[in-house]
Structures are given as C-alpha cells and as structure tokens.
Design a protein around this motif. Structure first.
Motif, short mmCIF file in Angstrom:
data_model
loop_
_atom_site.label_atom_id
_atom_site.label_comp_id
_atom_site.label_asym_id
_atom_site.label_seq_id
_atom_site.Cartn_x
_atom_site.Cartn_y
_atom_site.Cartn_z
N GLY A 103 77.87 77.89 34.90
CA GLY A 103 79.20 78.09 35.44
C GLY A 103 79.70 76.86 36.17
N ASN A 104 80.89 76.97 36.73
CA ASN A 104 81.56 75.87 37.42
C ASN A 104 81.55 76.09 38.92
OD1 ASN A 104 82.24 75.00 34.80
ND2 ASN A 104 84.15 76.17 34.84
N LEU A 105 81.35 75.00 39.67
CA LEU A 105 81.27 75.09 41.13
C LEU A 105 82.04 73.96 41.79
CD1 LEU A 105 77.47 75.81 41.77
CD2 LEU A 105 79.35 77.46 41.84
N ILE A 106 82.53 74.23 43.01
CA ILE A 106 83.05 73.20 43.90
C ILE A 106 82.18 73.21 45.17
CG2 ILE A 106 85.00 72.31 45.22
CD1 ILE A 106 86.86 73.93 43.48
N PRO A 107 81.49 72.13 45.47
CA PRO A 107 80.81 72.05 46.78
C PRO A 107 81.86 71.81 47.86
CG PRO A 107 79.89 70.48 45.18
CD PRO A 107 81.19 70.96 44.62
N ARG A 149 84.06 86.85 55.89
CA ARG A 149 84.48 88.21 55.49
C ARG A 149 85.52 88.15 54.37
NH1 ARG A 149 84.15 88.91 61.15
NH2 ARG A 149 86.39 88.61 61.40
N ALA A 150 86.43 87.18 54.47
CA ALA A 150 87.47 87.06 53.44
C ALA A 150 86.87 86.70 52.08
CB ALA A 150 88.51 86.03 53.86
N LEU A 151 85.90 85.80 52.09
CA LEU A 151 85.28 85.41 50.82
C LEU A 151 84.42 86.54 50.26
CD1 LEU A 151 84.38 81.66 51.36
CD2 LEU A 151 85.71 82.61 49.48
N MET A 152 83.80 87.31 51.11
CA MET A 152 83.03 88.46 50.63
C MET A 152 83.94 89.47 49.93
SD MET A 152 79.85 87.88 51.21
CE MET A 152 79.02 89.47 51.16
N ALA A 153 85.19 89.51 50.34
CA ALA A 153 86.16 90.41 49.72
C ALA A 153 86.75 89.82 48.44
CB ALA A 153 87.28 90.75 50.70
N GLU A 154 86.44 88.55 48.15
CA GLU A 154 86.94 87.87 46.94
C GLU A 154 85.74 87.28 46.19
OE1 GLU A 154 89.90 87.90 45.84
OE2 GLU A 154 91.21 88.34 47.54
N PRO A 155 84.91 88.13 45.59
CA PRO A 155 83.67 87.63 44.98
C PRO A 155 83.90 86.64 43.84
CG PRO A 155 84.04 89.95 44.42
CD PRO A 155 85.03 89.60 45.49
N MET A 156 85.01 86.74 43.11
CA MET A 156 85.26 85.77 42.04
C MET A 156 85.47 84.37 42.62
SD MET A 156 87.70 87.75 39.31
CE MET A 156 87.83 86.26 38.34
N ALA A 157 86.17 84.30 43.74
CA ALA A 157 86.37 83.01 44.40
C ALA A 157 85.07 82.52 45.02
CB ALA A 157 87.45 83.12 45.47
N ALA A 158 84.36 83.40 45.71
CA ALA A 158 83.12 83.02 46.38
C ALA A 158 82.08 82.51 45.39
CB ALA A 158 82.56 84.21 47.15
N ALA A 159 82.09 83.05 44.17
CA ALA A 159 81.12 82.63 43.16
C ALA A 159 81.29 81.18 42.75
CB ALA A 159 81.24 83.53 41.94
N LYS A 160 82.47 80.62 42.99
CA LYS A 160 82.76 79.25 42.56
C LYS A 160 82.55 78.22 43.66
CE LYS A 160 83.91 80.67 38.51
NZ LYS A 160 82.98 80.39 37.38
N ILE A 161 82.11 78.66 44.82
CA ILE A 161 81.96 77.78 45.98
C ILE A 161 80.49 77.69 46.38
CG2 ILE A 161 82.61 77.41 48.39
CD1 ILE A 161 84.97 77.26 46.43
N ARG A 162 80.06 76.48 46.73
CA ARG A 162 78.81 76.32 47.45
C ARG A 162 79.18 75.68 48.78
NH1 ARG A 162 77.83 79.50 44.45
NH2 ARG A 162 76.08 79.76 43.02
N ARG A 209 71.30 69.79 38.18
CA ARG A 209 69.95 70.10 37.70
C ARG A 209 69.76 71.60 37.54
NH1 ARG A 209 68.11 65.78 41.13
NH2 ARG A 209 67.71 67.31 42.79
N ALA A 210 70.45 72.37 38.38
CA ALA A 210 70.35 73.83 38.29
C ALA A 210 71.20 74.39 37.15
CB ALA A 210 70.76 74.46 39.61
N GLY A 211 71.95 73.53 36.46
CA GLY A 211 72.69 73.97 35.28
C GLY A 211 74.17 74.22 35.48
N TYR A 212 74.72 73.78 36.61
CA TYR A 212 76.15 74.01 36.88
C TYR A 212 76.99 72.80 36.49
CZ TYR A 212 74.67 78.00 39.68
OH TYR A 212 74.11 79.19 40.10
N GLY A 255 88.86 78.52 45.09
CA GLY A 255 87.87 79.23 44.29
C GLY A 255 88.51 80.05 43.18
N MET A 256 89.62 80.71 43.48
CA MET A 256 90.32 81.48 42.46
C MET A 256 90.90 80.56 41.38
SD MET A 256 89.90 84.65 43.15
CE MET A 256 91.16 85.46 42.16
N SER A 257 91.37 79.38 41.78
CA SER A 257 91.88 78.41 40.82
C SER A 257 90.79 77.99 39.84
CB SER A 257 92.44 77.18 41.55
OG SER A 257 92.82 76.18 40.65
N LEU A 258 89.60 77.71 40.36
CA LEU A 258 88.50 77.33 39.48
C LEU A 258 88.09 78.50 38.59
CD1 LEU A 258 86.55 75.21 38.54
CD2 LEU A 258 85.04 75.79 40.45
N ALA A 259 88.10 79.70 39.14
CA ALA A 259 87.77 80.88 38.33
C ALA A 259 88.75 81.05 37.18
CB ALA A 259 87.76 82.14 39.21
#
Length: 226
Positions: free
Chosen positions: A6-10, A37-50, A107-110, A201-205
């Motif tokens: 998948g795709n990530l933004i650090p 708390r806001a990111l926990m409520a937006e899991p699609m966005a949170a998934a794209k962030i480290r 290296r982790a595949g992202y 995060g939503m933009s990247l998703a």
C-alpha cells in the motif's frame, strides 16, 4: 522484493519543548489526544499515515516513531525540562531520520510518498547555532529525494520571517495573531493539524497524494507580516 502493501505518507509533528512552552503543554497534549481520536474515527485515512512525534529544546526527544495510530492506545505526552530552542538539533535529526524511515517503510513493502513535517515553536532559535545550512540540506530535493514538505507554525515570540524560512512553501507558514491567547492558539493549531492529517490521508486513500495544510483559526500567513 516484497509485494506492495500500500501507499503511505510519513508524518512528523515536531513540537517545541523549551522552558517557555511549559504553561501551554497541557493544551498541546490535549490537542494531540483529540487528533488521535479523530484519526481512529477515520481508519481509511489513518491507514495511510505513519506518525512520529518529536519534542525539542536543546536536543531532540523521540516521543513516538513511525506509529500506525490504529494500533496505539494513546499518543505520547510532551513535557518540558527547560532549555533553549535548537532548530539545528531538529533539522540535524530529520536529515538522518527521514531517509532511514523511508528506507524502512520501503523494505517493508510500502510505496512511500513525500514525508510531511508539522513544526511548532514559540521562540527564536538559539543564536549561537547555524540551523539554516542544515535546513537547506534537508529541503534540497536534488540531493535528498526524501526531502520533506515542512509546514511551520509560530506562536508567542516566534518571528514571522524565521517561520517563513522554516516552511518549504510560503503557503505552509503561519504565525499567531498578536494579542491572541497562546493556549487558545495551541488548541486551534491542533484542530487545524487534525484536519490537515485526516484530509491528507483521505487524499492518498483516493489516489491523489495531496498534502493538505490548513491555516489555524487565530493565525495569519507569515508572508503577510511586515
């Protein structure tokens, strides 16, 4: 080679922990908790962030590193032990940290998109340090492919020209409106930071990888200060 996971933004929140920040760290910590708390409520966005949190005074304190916030119960607590305001320590650290983090994620595949730094300070950098040359290396995309976008926010005694020089785009540089309450400004900063991170995060998703940087209420563009 690992399959694409998948795709990530650090993303890095870099917060001043010098002695002058002590009275408002409570507001900053509350704001970061709200962001979580806001990111926990937006899991699609949170998934794209480290997510990383760095505190600084005369040196760097790593409060959180490359976290998937969906797996974290809470964000770290920032605290002040006094000291100065070493911008050089920040940019020296990021100059090493960001390329290492990007390599680790790859290296982790992202697939890794350009990192983003959200920098907050309430004062002038230490006068005896050359931070500008290190900042120049960090933001030179010809020599550092992982060079980050930097959004800079100044409160209290922060100088608009300095904040403008920290940001990588004049539209990413903001200073508190004079006379505004600093604690309230911190709260507004955290609200805008939350909006920016969720929207990015939503933009990247959605496949567009756009960094969104909102001007906090009670702040103005640093470029407009004369």
């Amino acid at each position: 080679m690992a399959d694409n996971r998948g795709n990530l933004i650090p993303m890095y929140v870099v917060a001043d922990e010098s002695g002058s920040m002590t009275p408002v760290l409570g507001e900053l910590n509350s704001g970061l908790a709200s962001l979580h708390r806001a990111l926990m409520a937006e899991p699609m966005a949170a998934a794209k962030i480290r997510f990383s949190v760095l505190g600084f005074s005369n040196g760097i304190e790593v409060r959180m590193s490359l976290a998937d916030l969906r797996e974290e119960d809470e964000l770290p607590v920032l605290s002040s032990y006094g000291g100065g305001t070493s911008y050089r320590a920040v940019f020296d650290d990021l100059l090493t940290r960001i390329p290492q983090d990007v390599r680790e994620l790859k290296r982790a595949g992202y697939t890794v998109y350009r990192p983003a730094v959200f920098f907050l300070s309430d004062g002038q950098p230490n006068s005896n340090e050359d931070w500008v040359s290190v900042h120049r290396k960090l933001t030179d995309r010809r020599s550092l492919p992982e060079s980050p976008n930097i959004a800079a926010f100044g409160i209290g005694a922060a100088d608009a020209a300095t904040i403008l020089n920290v940001a990588t785009d004049r539209n990413y540089a903001f200073v508190q409106i004079p006379g505004a309450d600093i604690g309230a400004a911190i709260t507004k900063f955290c609200a805008a930071l939350t909006t920016s991170i969720v929207a990015s995060g939503m933009s990247l998703a959605a496949g567009s990888a756009e960094l969104v940087v909102d001007r906090p209420e009670g702040f103005r563009m640093a470029i407009d200060v004369v």
